[in-house]
Scaffold this motif. Structure first.
Motif, PDB file in Angstrom:
ATOM      1  N   LEU A 385      36.683  56.803  38.580  1.00 38.42           N
ATOM      2  CA  LEU A 385      38.281  57.360  38.182  1.00 38.42           C
ATOM      3  C   LEU A 385      39.227  56.264  37.902  1.00 38.42           C
ATOM      4  N   GLU A 386      40.129  56.514  37.120  1.00 31.62           N
ATOM      5  CA  GLU A 386      41.318  55.449  36.706  1.00 31.62           C
ATOM      6  C   GLU A 386      42.414  55.812  37.229  1.00 31.62           C
ATOM      7  N   ASP A 387      43.375  54.516  37.346  1.00 33.50           N
ATOM      8  CA  ASP A 387      44.586  55.079  37.831  1.00 33.50           C
ATOM      9  C   ASP A 387      45.565  55.647  36.626  1.00 33.50           C
ATOM     10  N   HIS A 389      47.188  59.518  35.026  1.00 31.92           N
ATOM     11  CA  HIS A 389      47.316  61.010  34.903  1.00 31.92           C
ATOM     12  C   HIS A 389      46.697  61.621  33.687  1.00 31.92           C
ATOM     13  N   GLN A 413      40.432  70.499  53.288  1.00 31.98           N
ATOM     14  CA  GLN A 413      40.456  71.793  53.763  1.00 31.98           C
ATOM     15  C   GLN A 413      39.956  72.924  52.824  1.00 31.98           C
ATOM     16  N   PRO A 454      52.716  77.652  34.377  1.00 30.69           N
ATOM     17  CA  PRO A 454      51.857  76.520  33.882  1.00 30.69           C
ATOM     18  C   PRO A 454      51.873  75.287  34.611  1.00 30.69           C
ATOM     19  N   TRP A 455      50.608  74.566  34.768  1.00 25.97           N
ATOM     20  CA  TRP A 455      50.857  73.002  35.235  1.00 25.97           C
ATOM     21  C   TRP A 455      50.967  72.240  34.184  1.00 25.97           C
ATOM     22  N   LEU A 456      52.132  71.682  34.189  1.00 21.76           N
ATOM     23  CA  LEU A 456      52.363  70.628  33.157  1.00 21.76           C
ATOM     24  C   LEU A 456      51.988  69.132  33.351  1.00 21.76           C
ATOM     25  N   GLN A 471      48.390  73.564  32.057  1.00 18.63           N
ATOM     26  CA  GLN A 471      47.025  74.472  32.345  1.00 18.63           C
ATOM     27  C   GLN A 471      47.534  75.564  33.185  1.00 18.63           C
ATOM     28  N   ASP A 473      45.832  78.632  35.853  1.00 14.61           N
ATOM     29  CA  ASP A 473      44.510  79.044  36.729  1.00 14.61           C
ATOM     30  C   ASP A 473      44.542  80.388  36.479  1.00 14.61           C
ATOM     31  N   CYS A 487      39.953  77.887  34.653  1.00 15.91           N
ATOM     32  CA  CYS A 487      41.315  76.983  34.071  1.00 15.91           C
ATOM     33  C   CYS A 487      41.428  76.730  32.663  1.00 15.91           C
ATOM     34  N   TYR A 503      35.958  78.349  37.905  1.00 18.10           N
ATOM     35  CA  TYR A 503      35.756  78.295  39.297  1.00 18.10           C
ATOM     36  C   TYR A 503      34.586  78.913  39.757  1.00 18.10           C
TER      37      TYR A 503
END
Lengths: 504, 1072
Positions: A385-387, A389, A413, A454-456, A471, A473, A487, A503
């Motif tokens: 993984l890279e740092d 977004h 969880q 939406p997730w922006l 995105q 869901d 998604c 999912y």
């Protein structure tokens, strides 16, 4: 020890980056030309020709400053060209004596040749210098040549020569007089030394030589002594001749254009024989092999193969090259082949008597090469993984053994798992009030029951690689009642809907 | 319609690098969205709230006050999980607090002060639960967004931990004062936390509250926030990764958007309006109380003040032996005291009086400037030095009944040390929580913006250096003189996308705050309770505390302040007061300097290098025209060369009238008494007030209100009313409409930039004193001014050359004689000369210089270079070389010239160890003579400039004179004898370059040669063509027509040529 008196010739070519680039382009001699160094947009002039200097251009100017002059010819510095040209110069120098020392620095090419005892062969020093200079000129390089029985005196003298007076020979024992009028800049002084001599009012080698030796040493230490001797032209030098590079390279022009890979392998086989033979002679192995194919239409195709360990196993090399070329075939008929190998030391590791048997490294290399040929280069290894977004925020790294055991990751969880689709698949989405209400995926139609979003996310706005997506869901149901939890993602830059993940 | 939503959690750029919009921009956006109220919660302070309040008031929005307070007991704020690569550093969670009442505000200020002052240095700091419990009343607490405690607790330990955190807050703040905050920035993880928060709120029966956690006004500003994030974390945008925002949703949203966003959460949006109505506190009800001065038992502050003033009147006015003046003074003082009593300002005057007394006791020169000089009370208390009664100054400009704001007194002190002494006195007297410096908000400007944006975009240091050094500091910004232009000149290609983005970002962050500094001299005082008014924090300077507001904010909110300012010339005067009695045997009293013809002659000739306020090129160019013959002329001179009179086109009419080239007229006969002193041209703010009082029957207070209304650009409304009143008054006085128009024109064009007469008079006093000392006591004055550099308009090199031209002998630095400072020496013939001090050897440490002087005093002169190095072991090789190079070692034994010294110090700088040194005869040099050549004149000159920044030998131009003469180049002196319009050539060393804002892009070069200073005018056109020569060359040859008008000489350059500079390190004073 022989009694032959020492004699050195120094060859000095300034503005070398410009000279190297213009060498084979006589049609440009009369244009003002500058060579820029550095990464755009921060390039600076590192070298220029006389014409450009006369117009007022100078070292350190930026691109925009250069553009204020009428029609300058702006070239980018080419280290390869310089290296090749230097090689040619050294080779040229080497024709006069096998003992050649390379002293090149920054933008100047300097080499010093030990020509002791060559009078019978090339004539007196003046003649030799003239011949050398002519040969260098015929290569398209302007240079200066100086001759002295002291190595450093020859170097200083060459640096101080002007283009008009490009040859100077100092008779043995006359070094001090010959150097006296030269400025201190020929000495490569450090900044503090420059400063000290400037406030002392010492500007030439003659003035430096006139200082009392012991008192100078009391002030400047052994470095002072060295400078004093340099100014007198009697500083000793340990000659360090350049070793001509050991280059493992074979080149073969093909009589007829070859299109079939198999027929190429015959040729490669023969060439590899030679390379392996030469490497073995020096108790070396081949660490990597680069194959460069000249193709019809002027293009070339180049591939490098580098197994985990150097090897002289010809069959292994042939196999690796074969797999690589199969995965990356040339797109035209082949006219010539160059094989260039990097030498590496033969590695024979003795395994411990009781250590478990590991797979043979060469076989693992072949296996990995096979997989790589199938999945594509850069797709083999482990994902890291890279740092960032950004959506594809990972890279593939070659497998390595972890330095220590990484801490076990505590299970989160929620135990929901999802399958990311890579690459994402296209999906048709119907919207109502900007919310998805139905979608068609893998030729099935689904009605959206729940949509979260939406997730922006968007970023890299300062780069041309800026990205942005939204995105959702989705819980959707097909006509037959089957449920789809997924998604979906809309690329905001291209306004495209894609299925990002399912999912489970 | 948008009264359905109030944003109660917004941060401005005053959350230093964690917010991207000015408070004003947030208000502007709120107005666009028709939001009725808004709350500003900056990080650990109320830094932006003053400006937020002022702007909101203007726009009729209610401004709620609050802060996001770091609380260490609430654990660390939210970070990405450890398995994700990130660079977040640990920071405490921040609790959003809102002020319900004044009590709440006072508690917030005390809370912030408490944890900020707990740190010993300038730090963010953090509160703990004890602090919260102590100061919880009157405050409403929200649970915060990503930065808040609930998000942190949820991620740390799930809903259970979230509930515990909330229960803790409930105990501290009470159930009616805790709101569960929900923010929706379209992030998946955030929504998970929101759902948990809703469940917790429901179970604890707490109200939910929608906010947007605003960090910028519009989505586009997210770029600035990202940039700031990179700056704050000392990284580049390319490397910042997850530190940057995920999207651009933290902007101000309208009620419609918020309602849609929270349609599924009942009450979340409605509660914002309800909470807003509970927040009754406004910054206007600050509860600031006037400071009290401790008076002896049985006295009131008023009675105590009255006594001190009465004593002062006698002390000030009785030596003047003018009974009428004395009576007038008494009357004026009575009138002023009445007003002071009425307004309750006695404490303030006594506090300032106390500071003045403290300085006088310690022999520190102190003088009030600004409008305080209008007050006879200030004069009697020795706060100011100008007699307002004798000079007929207008008190109302200083203090008026109706203004509703405190008077403002600025005090000038000689130097940094003296100023620090006075500041520490105030701290001691009023306690750590009773006095503090005002803040100075450091904002992004051309250079700093260019540097930091460049760093964030990953430019290499060399390019950045090139760029920031080229960002222009000219005052005038011509059409081509934009940042874009500077970029192109630095060699950057604007077409390159990254460069274009760079330029854009540089422009966008202009004026945004970066961090808080301290103001150089502004102090606020509040009798031990300042921390209830505004939070205090440590300044980076040890022993200093600073309030979170700057000067203007304090003034806007009616907080009283005293400015303690350092003024270089005061230090020069103070030094002169010591040097003159010591070396000349004369007693001088600054208050009683005689009017002197020699001094006025020097002023008339513009022979004013080094004199306070009248030495600049523009002053010099107007002095021969003004031709001062008495003190009041100096007052006018100080005031007239200012942007105000020049822009208001007052300067030329005054000068023409002064030279009797134009008749003195008045806009109206009734104004003659008001404008007589300035020949009918209004120059001073006091005159404006009197004009309004005379022609329109305004009261003093109304007139002052008019002046302020004109001065403030935003208050058109108020201006309109007052203009109507002015016209009505004038009509009542039967002034015809044309004259009315002219008077109004006069007032409005001038009031914007006018200068108070009292301030001009205070400065003129200092100007006259400096002129008097320079003319009468040149050695002492030059010594004092050289010891107080940097100050003034000219470099020391120019001051020395000027003094030499006036006949002062200046002697070189000599380690056998020089002290650290310059000194005055007595010559055999009885004259005085000046000895340069070791401090002028550039690069010699003060500690080494003082060690030299001390050792010489204690053990006699140094014998040889070796003796010097043995006695002063702290001298390093560099310092020895420097001293040798400038000839300071020439008087040591065995040294014949500078190179000789250089040769010897190089040896002495490399001494053997003590064991070897015992056998020193073995180490003796073989030859006695130096092998180095003596320096040539040119080399000596270069060494002088490189080592001391000046030369006491001949001026560099003198060496070129024969050659220049052959080229028909005239000296500065020769220019004076040439006719106006004649084509001339002149050359000199550039000592100052100026491009004043009032000169439409014209550039003025001051060039010095061995005979004096010549001025060259460069047109914008010529500048464009010869930019490099104008800005870089040290020696210039200029040719063009001569302008010789009224003894004022300029060469209007038509061509400039650079002269080779012999590598002299000459510095000029540029672009002021």
């Amino acid at each position: 020890m022989s009694n032959i008196p020492q004699l050195y010739a120094c060859l000095y070519a300034k503005e070398f980056p410009a000279q190297a680039l213009l060498r084979l382009r006589p049609e440009l001699y009369n244009l003002p030309c500058v060579v820029m160094d550095g990464e755009p947009p921060f390039q600076q002039v590192c070298s220029l020709n006389t014409k450009a200097r006369l117009l007022g251009m100078d070292h350190g100017m930026t691109r925009v400053e250069v553009d204020t002059f009428p029609n300058p010819l702006v070239l980018s510095r080419s280290v390869q060209t310089e290296a090749v040209t230097k090689g040619i110069l050294l080779e040229c120098a080497g024709a006069f004596s096998p003992l050649t020392e390379d002293l090149s620095k920054d933008t100047a090419c300097i080499c010093c040749i030990d020509i002791s005892g060559t009078t019978n062969l090339f004539g007196p020093p003046e003649i030799l210098a003239n011949t050398l200079l002519e040969r260098v000129r015929s290569l398209g390089i302007l240079a200066q040549v100086s001759v002295s029985s002291n190595f450093h005196a020859a170097v200083c003298l060459a640096k101080g020569l002007s283009l008009r007076n490009s040859i100077q020979v100092i008779a043995s024992g006359k070094e001090s007089e010959g150097l006296a009028s030269l400025p201190l800049t020929v000495l490569d002084l450090t900044e503090p030394q420059k400063e000290t001599f400037a406030i002392w009012g010492i500007h030439t080698l003659g003035m430096l030589a006139a200082l009392p030796e012991e008192e100078l040493i009391a002030r400047m230490g052994q470095e002072g002594k060295r400078l004093w001797q340099l100014a007198h032209g009697n500083c000793a030098h340990l000659f360090m001749p350049v070793e001509l590079n050991f280059v493992l390279e074979e080149r073969m022009e093909l009589d007829n254009p070859v299109e079939l890979l198999d027929s190429l392998l015959f040729v490669i086989n023969v060439m590899l024989d030679q390379l392996v033979l030469r490497a073995k002679a020096r108790i070396l192995a081949l660490a990597s092999v680069t194959i460069t194919l000249s193709l019809e239409g002027g293009r070339s195709h180049s591939r490098t193969v580098r197994p985990a360990l150097p090897s002289i196993d010809k069959q292994l090399w042939i196999k690796l090259l074969h797999l690589d070329l199969e995965a990356h075939p040339p797109h035209a008929a082949i006219l010539a082949v160059i094989l260039h190998a990097e030498p590496g030391s033969i590695s024979k590791v003795q395994s411990g008597l009781f250590s478990p048997q590991l797979p043979e490294p060469t076989r693992l290399d072949v296996t990995l090469a096979r997989i790589s040929a199938i999945v594509g280069e850069g797709n083999l290894g482990r994902a890291v993984l890279e740092d960032t977004h950004a959506p594809e925020g990972f890279r593939i790294e070659p497998f390595t053994l972890p330095a220590r055991d990484s801490a076990p990751i505590a299970p989160s969880q929620t135990q929901l798992s999802m399958r990311k689709l890579r690459p994402p698949e296209t999906v048709l989405v119907r919207l109502q009030n900007s919310r998805p209400t139905a979608l068609v995926y893998r030729e099935r139609r689904y009605v959206v029951e729940h949509a979260y979003g939406p997730w922006l996310a968007e970023g890299d706005w300062w780069n041309q690689t800026l990205w942005g997506f939204e995105q959702w869901d989705i819980v959707a149901r097909a006509q037959d009642g089957s449920l789809l939890c997924c998604c979906i993602m809309r690329d905001l830059m291209h306004d495209e809907w894609q299925m990002a993940a399912l999912y489970d | 319609m948008t009264d359905r939503y109030v944003e109660l959690h917004a941060a401005s750029a005053f959350s230093f690098l964690e917010g991207a919009s000015q408070p004003e921009s947030l208000v502007e956006r709120a107005v666009d969205l028709e939001m009725p109220a808004m709350a500003l919660l900056d990080r650990n302070g109320v830094y932006g709230s003053a400006r937020f309040h002022t702007s909101a008031k203007l726009n009729d929005i209610r401004a709620h006050v609050g802060a996001e307070v770091s609380v260490s007991s609430l654990g660390q704020r939210l970070k990405p999980p450890s398995w994700l690569p990130h660079q977040h550093v640990a920071e405490p969670a921040r609790l959003p607090l809102l002020c319900k009442s004044r009590k709440g505000y006072q508690n917030l200020c005390q809370l912030i002060t408490q944890f900020k002052m707990r740190e010993t240095t300038k730090q963010e700091g953090a509160a703990n639960f004890d602090d919260l419990e102590q100061y919880a009343s009157g405050l409403v607490c929200l649970t915060g967004g990503d930065e808040g405690p609930l998000a942190a607790a949820l991620m740390r330990g799930g809903e259970e931990a979230g509930r515990e955190a909330l229960e803790r807050l409930l105990v501290i703040f009470g159930s009616s004062n805790v709101y569960v905050e929900l923010q929706r920035h379209q992030e998946r993880e955030q929504e998970w936390r929101n759902q948990a928060a809703i469940r917790i709120a429901r179970s604890l029966k707490l109200p939910v509250l929608a906010t947007n956690g605003v960090r910028y006004a519009t989505p586009y500003d997210r770029e600035i926030l990202d940039l700031f994030t990179a700056v704050r974390n000392h990284t580049e945008l390319d490397r910042a990764g997850r530190l940057l925002a995920l999207n651009n949703q933290r902007h101000l949203r309208s009620a419609v958007e918020m309602t849609a966003l929270f349609h599924d959460v009942h009450g979340a949006v409605e509660n914002t309006v309800e909470l807003s109505s509970r927040l009754q506190f406004k910054l206007a009800d600050l509860g600031y109380e006037f400071p009290r001065y401790p008076v002896p038992h049985g006295e009131t502050m008023d009675s105590f003040l009255q006594k001190r003033v009465e004593e002062g009147v006698v002390r000030r006015y009785s030596p003047k032996r003018d009974a009428a003046l004395f009576d007038r003074a008494k009357k004026q003082v009575e009138y002023e005291l009445r007003l002071i009593t009425k307004l309750g300002f006695a404490g303030y005057f006594l506090i300032v009086w106390d500071i003045v007394q403290f300085c006088k006791e310690r022999n520190i020169l102190i003088q009030g400037r600004g409008s305080a000089a209008n007050s006879a009370v200030c004069y009697a208390l020795e706060i100011t030095a100008v007699d307002p009664v004798g000079m007929d100054l207008l008190f109302e400009r200083f203090l008026s009944e109706s203004r509703g704001e405190w008077p403002d007194i600025d005090l000038d002190l000689p130097s940094e040390d003296n100023r620090e002494e006075a500041i520490q006195h105030v701290y001691q007297r009023y306690g750590e929580l009773g006095a503090a410096m005002t803040a100075n908000v450091i904002s992004y400007r051309g250079k700093s913006a260019a540097r930091e944006v460049g760093k964030a975009l990953g430019f290499d240091p060399e390019s950045l250096q090139r760029l920031s050094s080229l960002v222009n500091h000219f005052e005038w910004r011509g059409p081509t003189d934009t940042m874009a232009h500077s970029f192109q000149h630095a060699g950057f290609d604007l077409k390159h996308p990254r460069i274009a983005k760079y330029l854009e970002l540089c422009m966008r962050i202009q004026d945004l705050p970066r961090h808080l500094g301290q103001h150089s001299g502004g102090m606020v005082i509040c009798q031990g309770q300042l921390n209830c008014v505004v939070p205090l924090e440590r300044a980076s300077m040890p022993g200093r505390t600073v309030v979170q507001w700057d000067k203007e904010d304090c003034s806007d909110l009616g907080i009283i302040k005293v400015d303690l300012l350092g003024l270089g010339m005061m230090a020069v005067l103070q030094d002169c007061l010591e040097l003159i009695p010591k070396h000349y045997g004369d007693k001088v009293d600054l208050a009683q300097l005689p009017e002197d013809d020699d001094v006025y002659r020097a002023l008339q000739r513009a022979d004013t290098v080094g004199m306070f306020q009248v030495e600049s090129r523009a002053q010099m160019a107007s002095l021969p025209r003004n031709y001062p013959t008495e003190f009041y002329d100096v007052v006018v001179q100080v005031a007239i060369i200012r942007p105000g009179p020049i822009v208001g086109k007052m300067m030329h009419p005054y000068m023409r009238r002064r030279q009797k080239k134009e008749k003195v007229t008045y806009p109206h006969p009734s104004l003659q008494p008001v404008l007589e002193r300035t020949l009918g041209v209004p120059l001073f703010q006091e005159q404006l007030l009197r004009m309004a009082m005379t022609v329109a029957n305004f009261s003093g207070a109304e007139a002052e209100e008019l002046r302020r209304a004109v001065g403030m650009r935003r208050s058109w409304e108020r201006m309109k009313n007052l203009e109507g009143k002015l016209r009505a008054g004038m009509t009542a006085n039967e002034i015809d409409p044309a004259t009315q128009e002219m008077i109004i024109q006069n007032i409005s064009s001038f009031a914007l930039y006018g200068f108070p007469e009292s301030h001009a008079a205070s400065f003129a006093l200092i100007a006259y004193a400096s002129a008097y000392f320079k003319v009468k006591y040149l050695a002492a004055f030059t010594c004092a001014i050289l010891n107080n550099q940097p100050m003034g308009f000219y470099m020391p090199a120019v001051l020395v050359k000027d003094a030499q031209r006036h006949g002062l002998r200046v002697k070189p630095i000599d380690i056998q004689i020089s002290d650290w400072a310059c000194t005055v020496e007595h010559e055999a013939d009885g004259s005085l000369s000046l000895r340069l001090g070791l401090g002028y050897a550039k690069g010699l440490r003060q500690q080494s210089g003082e060690a030299i002087a001390f050792s010489r005093r204690e053990h006699g002169p140094f014998l040889t270079v070796e003796d010097l190095t043995l006695r002063i072991p702290s001298l390093n090789r560099k310092e020895l070389t420097l001293l040798a190079r400038i000839g300071a070692l020439n008087q040591l034994g065995g040294i014949k010239h500078r190179r000789d010294a250089l040769w010897q110090v190089e040896r002495a700088g490399k001494l053997e160890g003590p064991l070897l040194r015992q056998r020193s005869e073995l180490l003796r040099e073989i030859s006695e003579t130096t092998p180095l050549q003596q320096m040539s004149t040119k080399e000596r000159l270069a060494a002088d400039y490189a080592g001391t920044g000046l030369t006491i030998g001949r001026h560099p131009m003198a060496y070129r004179r024969p050659e220049l003469r052959r080229q028909h180049v005239l000296s500065a002196e020769e220019l004076r004898s040439r006719r106006d319009g004649e084509f001339v050539r002149t050359a000199g060393c550039v000592i100052a370059r100026q491009r004043p804002g009032t000169a439409m892009g014209f550039i003025f070069l001051s060039m010095e040669d061995e005979t004096g200073i010549a001025n060259v005018i460069v047109t914008p056109d010529l500048y464009e063509r010869q930019r490099l020569v104008v800005t870089r060359s040290k020696f210039i040859l200029a040719e063009g027509p001569l302008q010789n008008q009224d003894g004022v000489i300029h060469v209007k350059a038509s061509r400039l040529l650079p002269l080779s500079d012999q590598t002299l390190e000459i510095r000029s004073h540029d672009f002021h």
